[in-house]
Design an enzyme around this catalytic site. Structure first.
Site, mmCIF file in Angstrom:
data_model
loop_
_atom_site.group_PDB
_atom_site.id
_atom_site.type_symbol
_atom_site.label_atom_id
_atom_site.label_comp_id
_atom_site.label_asym_id
_atom_site.label_seq_id
_atom_site.Cartn_x
_atom_site.Cartn_y
_atom_site.Cartn_z
ATOM 1 C CB SER A 1 36.282 52.857 40.353
ATOM 2 O OG SER A 1 36.051 51.705 39.708
ATOM 3 C CB THR A 2 33.358 49.217 42.655
ATOM 4 O OG1 THR A 2 33.689 48.712 41.419
ATOM 5 C CG2 THR A 2 31.719 48.552 42.844
ATOM 6 C CG ASP B 1 37.668 46.517 49.362
ATOM 7 O OD1 ASP B 1 38.799 46.425 49.855
ATOM 8 O OD2 ASP B 1 37.634 47.295 48.290
ATOM 9 N N GLY B 2 35.839 46.574 46.832
ATOM 10 C CA GLY B 2 35.848 46.063 45.497
ATOM 11 C C GLY B 2 36.543 44.963 45.270
ATOM 12 N N GLY C 1 43.964 44.727 44.803
ATOM 13 C CA GLY C 1 45.340 45.638 44.509
ATOM 14 C C GLY C 1 45.545 46.336 43.381
ATOM 15 N N GLY C 2 44.362 46.279 42.308
ATOM 16 C CA GLY C 2 44.378 46.990 40.932
ATOM 17 C C GLY C 2 44.497 48.396 41.367
ATOM 18 N N GLY C 3 44.290 48.831 42.719
ATOM 19 C CA GLY C 3 44.380 50.179 42.874
ATOM 20 C C GLY C 3 45.435 50.473 43.818
ATOM 21 C CD GLU D 1 41.657 47.502 48.901
ATOM 22 O OE1 GLU D 1 42.307 46.826 48.286
ATOM 23 O OE2 GLU D 1 40.871 48.340 48.281
ATOM 24 C CE LYS E 1 36.407 45.231 38.288
ATOM 25 N NZ LYS E 1 36.578 45.690 39.420
HETATM 26 O O1 DER Z 1 42.877 48.129 44.626
HETATM 27 C C1 DER Z 1 41.910 47.530 45.096
HETATM 28 O O2 DER Z 1 42.051 46.420 45.690
HETATM 29 C C2 DER Z 1 40.357 47.870 44.670
HETATM 30 O O3 DER Z 1 39.568 47.685 45.514
HETATM 31 C C3 DER Z 1 40.321 47.010 43.440
HETATM 32 O O4 DER Z 1 40.329 45.832 43.668
HETATM 33 C C4 DER Z 1 39.029 47.271 42.836
HETATM 34 O O5 DER Z 1 38.705 48.379 42.240
HETATM 35 P P1 DER Z 1 37.534 48.762 41.399
HETATM 36 O O6 DER Z 1 36.272 48.726 42.081
HETATM 37 O O7 DER Z 1 37.991 50.312 40.750
HETATM 38 O O8 DER Z 1 37.596 47.813 40.139
#
Ligand code: DER
Length: 228
Positions: free
Chosen positions: A31-32, A81-82, A95-97, A103, A121
């Site tokens: 999302s970020t 990346d987030g 890997g939350g997503g 990635e 974070k």
């Molecule tokens: O899935 C992922 O690796 C995303 O980059 C996750 O680590 C960050 O997702 P967010 O920006 O929605 O918190």
């Protein structure tokens, strides 16, 4: 709201500091990263983007940016990346997503990995804020033996990630499952990352060790905290 504003702050600063016309840019997932793509679109600078998921591909296309891939653009100038958590040494849990495989490949194909995140974070140790464990991408036929090894060999608490808008397990963009391995503390993340990766059936872990160059954390007060 507060978190979204913080994500936007971090993303805009990161793009302004690190993205220039003509660059080859890896676009992360989550999302970020959405805000980073918004800023790139706003700047209207010509560049080539490589995605890290179906979601990332959709973001690139929706923003009207030039879409490429690692076959045609194997060496990137920067990946943005987030992350789910960033420790004091700039190690990441991602890997939350469920996008960690592509990635990590794209990040490893870039000269620089830049992380954009909100204040939640920003940790000194893994587990300070992130409580959902280490995401581990596994080949579906191996997920039970892998879970057994994670428990017996590393004292982790593995849980198969189940889907919400689909019956059964989450299936990644690479047709694999994800195990979330809960931990209390990780003394040596590099060592653990290597050992988990060596378990037959494990495709990739969400431990990004010694990969990120800089992290931008949007704050509640409208400032951006940087760590490099
Ligand atoms: O899935 C992922 O690796 C995303 O980059 C996750 O680590 C960050 O997702 P967010 O920006 O929605 O918190």
């Amino acid at each position: 709201e507060t978190l979204e504003k913080a994500k936007k702050l971090a993303s805009y600063k990161a793009v302004d500091d690190n993205v220039r016309a003509g660059m080859k840019v890896g676009i992360g997932s989550g999302s970020t990263i959405k805000y980073a793509v918004d800023r790139i679109k706003e700047l209207g600078i010509p560049l080539t983007c490589v995605p890290t998921s179906f979601q990332s591909t959709q973001l690139i296309i929706a923003a009207g940016l030039e879409l490429s891939d690692l076959s045609r653009t194997p060496e990137l100038d920067v990946t943005i990346d987030g992350a789910d958590e960033v420790d004091a040494q700039l190690n990441l849990i991602k890997g939350g997503g469920a996008c960690q495989l592509q990635e990590k490949i794209v990040a490893a194909s870039s000269k620089k990995l830049i992380i954009v995140a909100d204040f939640s974070k920003d940790s000194s140790q893994f587990g300070d804020n992130w409580k959902k464990g280490i995401p581990i991408e596994v080949v579906p036929m191996a997920y039970v033996p892998v879970m057994i090894k994670l428990e017996r060999s590393f004292g982790l608490k593995p849980v198969l990630r189940m889907a919400v808008n689909k019956a059964g397990p989450v299936v990644t963009d690479n047709a694999n499952f994800v195990i979330d391995a809960q931990f209390t503390s990780i003394d040596n993340p590099a060592d653990l990352a290597t050992k988990i990766k060596m378990i037959p059936g494990v495709v990739e872990t969400g431990l990004f060790i010694n990969m990120a160059e800089k992290a931008y954390f949007g704050q509640k007060d409208g400032t951006v905290k940087e760590r490099s």
